[in-house]
Design a protein around this motif. Structure first.
Motif, PDB file in Angstrom:
ATOM      1  N   SER A 240      16.335  36.884  53.564  1.00 46.85           N
ATOM      2  CA  SER A 240      15.290  37.195  52.584  1.00 46.85           C
ATOM      3  C   SER A 240      13.914  37.227  53.234  1.00 46.85           C
ATOM      4  CB  SER A 240      15.310  36.167  51.450  1.00 46.85           C
ATOM      5  OG  SER A 240      16.513  36.240  50.730  1.00 46.85           O
ATOM      6  N   ARG A 249      12.881  42.942  48.641  1.00 40.44           N
ATOM      7  CA  ARG A 249      13.216  41.671  48.010  1.00 40.44           C
ATOM      8  C   ARG A 249      14.716  41.653  47.770  1.00 40.44           C
ATOM      9  NH1 ARG A 249      13.987  39.130  43.096  1.00 40.44           N
ATOM     10  NH2 ARG A 249      13.074  37.033  42.926  1.00 40.44           N
ATOM     11  N   GLU A 253      19.942  34.223  47.391  1.00 38.65           N
ATOM     12  CA  GLU A 253      19.280  32.968  47.722  1.00 38.65           C
ATOM     13  C   GLU A 253      20.110  32.255  48.782  1.00 38.65           C
ATOM     14  OE1 GLU A 253      18.853  30.614  44.242  1.00 38.65           O
ATOM     15  OE2 GLU A 253      17.347  31.919  43.313  1.00 38.65           O
ATOM     16  N   SER A 254      19.439  31.508  49.640  1.00 39.48           N
ATOM     17  CA  SER A 254      20.135  30.724  50.654  1.00 39.48           C
ATOM     18  C   SER A 254      20.221  29.283  50.193  1.00 39.48           C
ATOM     19  CB  SER A 254      19.389  30.797  51.997  1.00 39.48           C
ATOM     20  OG  SER A 254      19.351  32.133  52.463  1.00 39.48           O
ATOM     21  N   HIS A 255      21.396  28.696  50.321  1.00 37.64           N
ATOM     22  CA  HIS A 255      21.620  27.308  49.940  1.00 37.64           C
ATOM     23  C   HIS A 255      22.246  26.555  51.109  1.00 37.64           C
ATOM     24  CE1 HIS A 255      20.805  27.839  45.594  1.00 37.64           C
ATOM     25  NE2 HIS A 255      21.278  29.063  45.805  1.00 37.64           N
TER      26      HIS A 255
END
Length: 277
Positions: A240, A249, A253-255
């Motif tokens: 991202s 965009r 999402e990175s977790h």
């Protein structure tokens, strides 16, 4: 330089003074046909297969740190093809076949060991799910075996089978699964890509992406501007942030994922165990 048992033996007997660096440390060129952002396993393998399978040579891999020092060096080590969902199962089935020939292809020891993997189930519902998964795996053409508690006790006697909260009802075994060292995978791909003429540029952070009339022209880096006909982003959890440099965009999402994975140490641990399928 090719590795062989004789080479390892002679180097060991002569103080290991004859080894050379596994890849060059070149200065960035002004321009490339392809620039790959990210020197992890996926970025390096992309460069390797572009060069090996498609004959491309004017390729650079840009790595912010050092090769094998990012997410690839902290990745889990299980190699398997025991997934259930369409898309996943085909992907990992092909992946397992690549793993089985990877060391010979790269002439590099990535410490791939097919010691098998067992997924435990702890309820009747999980047993039913394991049966469906096993059938799906076998329909895909890969191996899967349902194990009873008695069979498990013979294979892995050190588990607590009767503890109250999560009693063990059985397991799903894939014998072709195993472990590998993912940082060694990065080094093997780096060595292979370098031998095919790919420039591996370490300590080279991408700080911007040059775009003119909607077309990527190159990248700005901590080591200067580099022009490129095509730019690939292969940066895992940083996707991202790097995409934002190009005005995109991404809908992801990175977790943080934390997992406990047993490291097989022969002869102490013969199988990789995962809890709760």
């Amino acid at each position: 330089m090719r590795f062989s048992a004789l080479k390892v033996l002679t180097q060991g007997l002569t103080g290991n003074r004859g080894w050379r660096a596994h890849w060059r440390d070149p200065e960035p060129a002004e321009a490339y046909d392809i620039v790959i952002i990210g020197g992890g396993g996926h970025g390096l393998s992309t460069a390797y297969y572009l060069a090996k399978e498609h004959g491309l040579r004017r390729i650079a891999v840009l790595e912010k740190g050092y090769i094998g020092g990012g997410n690839i060096g902290r990745n889990t080590t299980i190699v398997r093809a025991n997934y259930f969902l369409p898309g996943n199962s085909e992907f990992y089935s092909h992946s397992l076949k690549l793993w089985e020939g990877l060391e010979a292809d790269l002439n590099y020891n990535v410490m791939h060991s097919q010691r098998g993997q067992i997924g435990l189930f702890h309820s009747d519902g999980q047993r039913d799910a394991a049966i469906r998964r096993a059938n799906s795996i076998r329909n895909q053409g890969d191996d899967a075996e349902l194990l009873s508690v008695a069979q498990l006790r013979k294979m892995v006697p050190y588990l607590d089978y009767d503890q109250g909260r999560f009693p063990i009802y059985g397991g799903l075994l894939q014998r072709r699964a195993g472990t590998a060292r993912h940082d060694a995978v990065a080094w093997g791909y780096a060595r292979g890509a370098d031998q095919l003429g790919v420039d591996l540029i370490q300590n080279c952070e991408v700080t911007g992406i040059d775009i003119a009339q909607g077309v990527v022209q190159g990248v700005q880096t901590s080591r200067g501007a580099i022009r490129a006909k095509k730019v690939a982003m292969v940066v895992a959890g940083r996707s991202s942030q790097v995409a934002a440099m190009a005005g995109m965009r991404l809908p992801i999402e990175s977790h943080v994922l934390q997992a406990f994975v047993t490291e097989g140490l022969k002869p102490c641990i013969d199988h990789v165990i995962s809890f709760g399928m």
